[in-house]
Design a protein around this motif. Structure first.
Motif, PDB file in Angstrom:
ATOM      1  N   UNK A 139      -7.535  -3.324  -2.933  1.00 49.55           N
ATOM      2  CA  UNK A 139      -7.837  -3.631  -1.530  1.00 49.55           C
ATOM      3  C   UNK A 139      -9.000  -2.767  -1.038  1.00 49.55           C
ATOM      4  N   UNK A 140      -8.996  -1.488  -1.461  1.00 49.90           N
ATOM      5  CA  UNK A 140     -10.102  -0.596  -1.063  1.00 49.90           C
ATOM      6  C   UNK A 140     -11.431  -1.130  -1.602  1.00 49.90           C
ATOM      7  N   UNK A 141     -11.413  -1.613  -2.867  1.00 47.79           N
ATOM      8  CA  UNK A 141     -12.646  -2.171  -3.439  1.00 47.79           C
ATOM      9  C   UNK A 141     -13.052  -3.446  -2.694  1.00 47.79           C
ATOM     10  N   UNK A 142     -12.041  -4.240  -2.298  1.00 45.01           N
ATOM     11  CA  UNK A 142     -12.341  -5.500  -1.608  1.00 45.01           C
ATOM     12  C   UNK A 142     -13.023  -5.259  -0.260  1.00 45.01           C
ATOM     13  N   UNK A 143     -12.731  -4.118   0.383  1.00 49.48           N
ATOM     14  CA  UNK A 143     -13.298  -3.904   1.726  1.00 49.48           C
ATOM     15  C   UNK A 143     -14.489  -2.938   1.715  1.00 49.48           C
ATOM     16  N   UNK A 144     -14.913  -2.514   0.521  1.00 52.27           N
ATOM     17  CA  UNK A 144     -15.948  -1.473   0.469  1.00 52.27           C
ATOM     18  C   UNK A 144     -17.296  -1.950   1.021  1.00 52.27           C
ATOM     19  N   UNK A 145     -17.562  -3.241   0.929  1.00 51.38           N
ATOM     20  CA  UNK A 145     -18.835  -3.763   1.457  1.00 51.38           C
ATOM     21  C   UNK A 145     -18.661  -4.321   2.876  1.00 51.38           C
ATOM     22  N   UNK A 146     -17.590  -3.920   3.570  1.00 49.14           N
ATOM     23  CA  UNK A 146     -17.267  -4.419   4.919  1.00 49.14           C
ATOM     24  C   UNK A 146     -17.388  -5.946   4.977  1.00 49.14           C
ATOM     25  N   UNK A 147     -16.574  -6.665   4.193  1.00 53.99           N
ATOM     26  CA  UNK A 147     -16.740  -8.119   4.117  1.00 53.99           C
ATOM     27  C   UNK A 147     -16.314  -8.829   5.403  1.00 53.99           C
ATOM     28  N   UNK A 148     -16.813 -10.045   5.553  1.00 49.12           N
ATOM     29  CA  UNK A 148     -16.422 -10.871   6.702  1.00 49.12           C
ATOM     30  C   UNK A 148     -15.156 -11.652   6.363  1.00 49.12           C
ATOM     31  N   UNK A 149     -14.952 -11.875   5.047  1.00 46.66           N
ATOM     32  CA  UNK A 149     -13.766 -12.619   4.608  1.00 46.66           C
ATOM     33  C   UNK A 149     -13.026 -11.774   3.576  1.00 46.66           C
ATOM     34  N   UNK A 150     -11.745 -11.556   3.800  1.00 48.02           N
ATOM     35  CA  UNK A 150     -10.939 -10.813   2.828  1.00 48.02           C
ATOM     36  C   UNK A 150      -9.883 -11.759   2.269  1.00 48.02           C
ATOM     37  N   UNK A 151      -9.905 -11.933   0.943  1.00 47.89           N
ATOM     38  CA  UNK A 151      -8.942 -12.841   0.321  1.00 47.89           C
ATOM     39  C   UNK A 151      -8.005 -12.044  -0.580  1.00 47.89           C
ATOM     40  N   UNK A 152      -6.716 -12.252  -0.413  1.00 46.69           N
ATOM     41  CA  UNK A 152      -5.739 -11.477  -1.202  1.00 46.69           C
ATOM     42  C   UNK A 152      -4.810 -12.435  -1.935  1.00 46.69           C
ATOM     43  N   UNK A 153      -4.749 -12.278  -3.257  1.00 47.86           N
ATOM     44  CA  UNK A 153      -3.883 -13.144  -4.065  1.00 47.86           C
ATOM     45  C   UNK A 153      -2.544 -12.438  -4.301  1.00 47.86           C
ATOM     46  N   UNK A 154      -1.519 -12.919  -3.659  1.00 50.85           N
ATOM     47  CA  UNK A 154      -0.154 -12.388  -3.774  1.00 50.85           C
ATOM     48  C   UNK A 154      -0.119 -10.860  -3.723  1.00 50.85           C
ATOM     49  N   UNK A 155      -0.504 -10.285  -2.579  1.00 51.73           N
ATOM     50  CA  UNK A 155      -0.596  -8.815  -2.509  1.00 51.73           C
ATOM     51  C   UNK A 155       0.752  -8.108  -2.616  1.00 51.73           C
ATOM     52  N   UNK A 156       1.855  -8.815  -2.316  1.00 50.22           N
ATOM     53  CA  UNK A 156       3.153  -8.123  -2.358  1.00 50.22           C
ATOM     54  C   UNK A 156       3.989  -8.478  -3.583  1.00 50.22           C
ATOM     55  N   UNK A 157       3.463  -9.370  -4.433  1.00 52.98           N
ATOM     56  CA  UNK A 157       4.296  -9.759  -5.579  1.00 52.98           C
ATOM     57  C   UNK A 157       4.453  -8.595  -6.543  1.00 52.98           C
TER      58      UNK A 157
END
Lengths: 272, 268
Positions: A154-172
């Protein structure tokens, strides 16, 4: 593109792998500034839909509009520009095993910017701090638990301050405490980045009730529902009721007896 | 009769299909190589990755190459001595050992050793990255996976294979010296004099050319197999990684020997 509202619109989307159709004409909208949950049973096409939104798979038919742009009709450079505005958390984090957590999270910055390593490390520390992993910056992914790897993803996903964050089954695969922490993290992302479109693929109902503003339910490759959470709860559709009520299919009968001869044979072996 | 004709047609069709598959996969591998080489020059940031791969392919192979080199040279020294002594030509041992190593055994054995050590790990590492979504993650981060994973390995192999071959040759010649001069009593000056007078520049460049070609073959085949692990039809998941690794090693070794014959026939 800075003034764009990053809504995602799906228009009659057909897709799958090779000749197998998994998505069969999905229509729906995932609005910006909200957490949208894509819900559905196992194998219904949730992750396939996510791969299409990410541009990893090309639709067989139909369109995906992102920020008002027809995503798959864009020239290559425009397509890449939009992709750079996306951050993705894959199911197991998909961190590169040969890099430390800090190098993993800082990878997009190192590849796409000319920032000095010291600045990159500061940004990485900040992002890892947001997910509670600042002390683990020099650890390798295999030294972390599954939950920590997801948070690092998740930290890598937001490192570029994205406009869209997509998470594939984050709690599985997470225990209830880690799953609740992940939900909390997604809610705090929404708070930190109010204009961000957060799309979560999940079949975790508890998580759905906690984080969802908007829900897209997929059933047999089609959108069974698209709208707000309250509307979903009140819906009378039998499948939606079954899904939310965690009811088994009436045709699925548990196997009770093995058959006397097989049971006897098995017992002989078990007693040895 | 009709059934026989049908069986024959099916067999011919199957042969045709597999020939088409083989030719198209050769074409794919070639395009993969072209793309990999093109992307070496895509960004100055590639240099760091190339150096990292050179450390892995080159520095980490030093010990095994030295070990194999010394024993190959020693065996050549022994075998060469007992053959040459029958003709009273044991003084030519230096030339026999050095020419065999520089022209043939050095490039081939070095390439096969690096295939076992580095080629297999290239295929396995990239294969694992493929099945665990890491390559998709790179793609989504707009980092070209070919530029990030394949090009540095091809570049590092192009640089390291000839260097490791040179090391293998030198250590092998010293191995021949150990058995020929130290153990079997050939004059030291004669050993080196024969090397000096018999080895010409064309032998050395020929050996390096082979090493260069082998480097390209091993890196391309290994990366290709790993990169396309998900497309395997014989297996899925971890088994496909293991099959890709096996295919990378076997195919690399076969192509090393085939291309060795082709290059040698052109050089002679």
């Amino acid at each position: 593109m800075s003034t764009t509202t990053w809504d995602i619109d799906l228009q009659d989307l057909w897709g799958g792998y090779n000749n197998t159709k998994i998505l069969k004409g999905i229509n729906g909208s995932l609005p910006a500034g909200k957490i949208s949950v894509i819900l559905g049973g196992s194998g219904c096409g949730k992750s396939t839909l996510l791969r299409h939104i990410l541009g990893l798979n090309h639709p067989m038919q139909g369109k995906i509009h992102i920020g008002g742009h027809d995503f798959f009709s864009l020239p290559k450079d425009q397509f890449r520009k939009i992709r750079r505005r996306m951050g993705v958390l894959f199911q197991d984090g998909a961190l590169l095993g040969s890099l430390t957590l800090g190098e993993n999270v800082g990878l997009p910055l190192a590849e796409h910017t000319k920032l000095p390593p010291k600045t990159i490390r500061t940004i990485v520390l900040h992002k890892l701090g947001l997910v509670g992993l600042a002390d683990y910056i020099d650890y390798y992914p295999n030294e972390l638990s599954g939950g920590m790897r997801k948070r690092a993803g998740l930290a890598r996903a937001i490192v570029m301050d994205p406009e869209i964050l997509l998470c594939d089954e984050p709690t599985s695969g997470l225990d209830p405490i880690n799953a609740a922490e992940m939900d909390q993290l997604l809610l705090s992302m929404k708070e930190h980045f109010p204009s961000m479109s957060i799309v979560v693929v999940s079949h975790d109902l508890e998580s759905l009730y906690k984080i969802a503003d908007n829900v897209l339910v997929i059933h047999e490759g089609q959108a069974a529902y698209c709208g707000d959470l309250e509307g979903l709860k009140k819906h009378n559709d039998p499948y939606l009721k079954q899904l939310l009520g965690r009811q088994p299919n009436s045709t699925t009968q548990p196997v009770i007896s093995l058959g006397a001869d097989v049971q006897e044979e098995l017992s002989k072996w078990l007693k040895k | 009769m009709q059934q026989q004709t049908g069986t024959r047609t099916t067999a011919i069709a199957a042969l045709g299909r597999s020939t088409i598959d083989f030719v198209s996969s050769l074409g794919e591998i070639f395009l993969f190589l072209i793309e990999g080489v093109r992307l070496i020059f895509s960004s100055p940031k590639q240099l760091t990755k190339i150096i990292r791969q050179m450390y892995f392919i080159g520095s980490k192979s030093l010990f095994v190459i030295s070990l194999i080199g010394i024993f190959t040279g020693m065996v050549l020294g022994l075998q060469g001595y007992y053959t040459l002594v029958k003709f009273g030509s044991e003084g030519l041992l230096g030339a026999a050992v050095s020419l065999t190593l520089i022209r043939e055994l050095g490039p081939v054995l070095t390439a096969i050793m690096i295939t076992g050590r580095a080629g297999s790990s290239m295929a396995a590492e990239i294969g694992v990255m493929r099945i665990s979504d890491q390559i998709d993650a790179l793609d989504v981060m707009d980092i070209n996976p070919m530029a990030y994973l394949v090009s540095p390995r091809i570049a590092a192999s192009i640089i390291c294979f000839p260097l490791l071959t040179a090391l293998f040759d030198v250590i092998g010649i010293l191995g021949g010296y150990l058995t020929g001069v130290t153990m079997l009593g050939i004059n030291s000056g004669v050993y080196f004099y024969r090397i000096d007078t018999n080895v010409v520049m064309a032998d050395i460049t020929g050996g390096f050319l082979k090493a260069l070609v082998f480097g390209i073959i091993v890196a391309t085949i290994s990366c290709y197999q790993g990169y396309n692990t998900h497309r395997r039809t014989d297996s899925v998941g971890p088994e496909s990684v293991s099959n890709s690794t096996t295919a990378a090693v076997v195919l690399s070794c076969v192509l090393i020997l085939v291309s060795d014959y082709i290059i040698t026939s052109f050089l002679l």
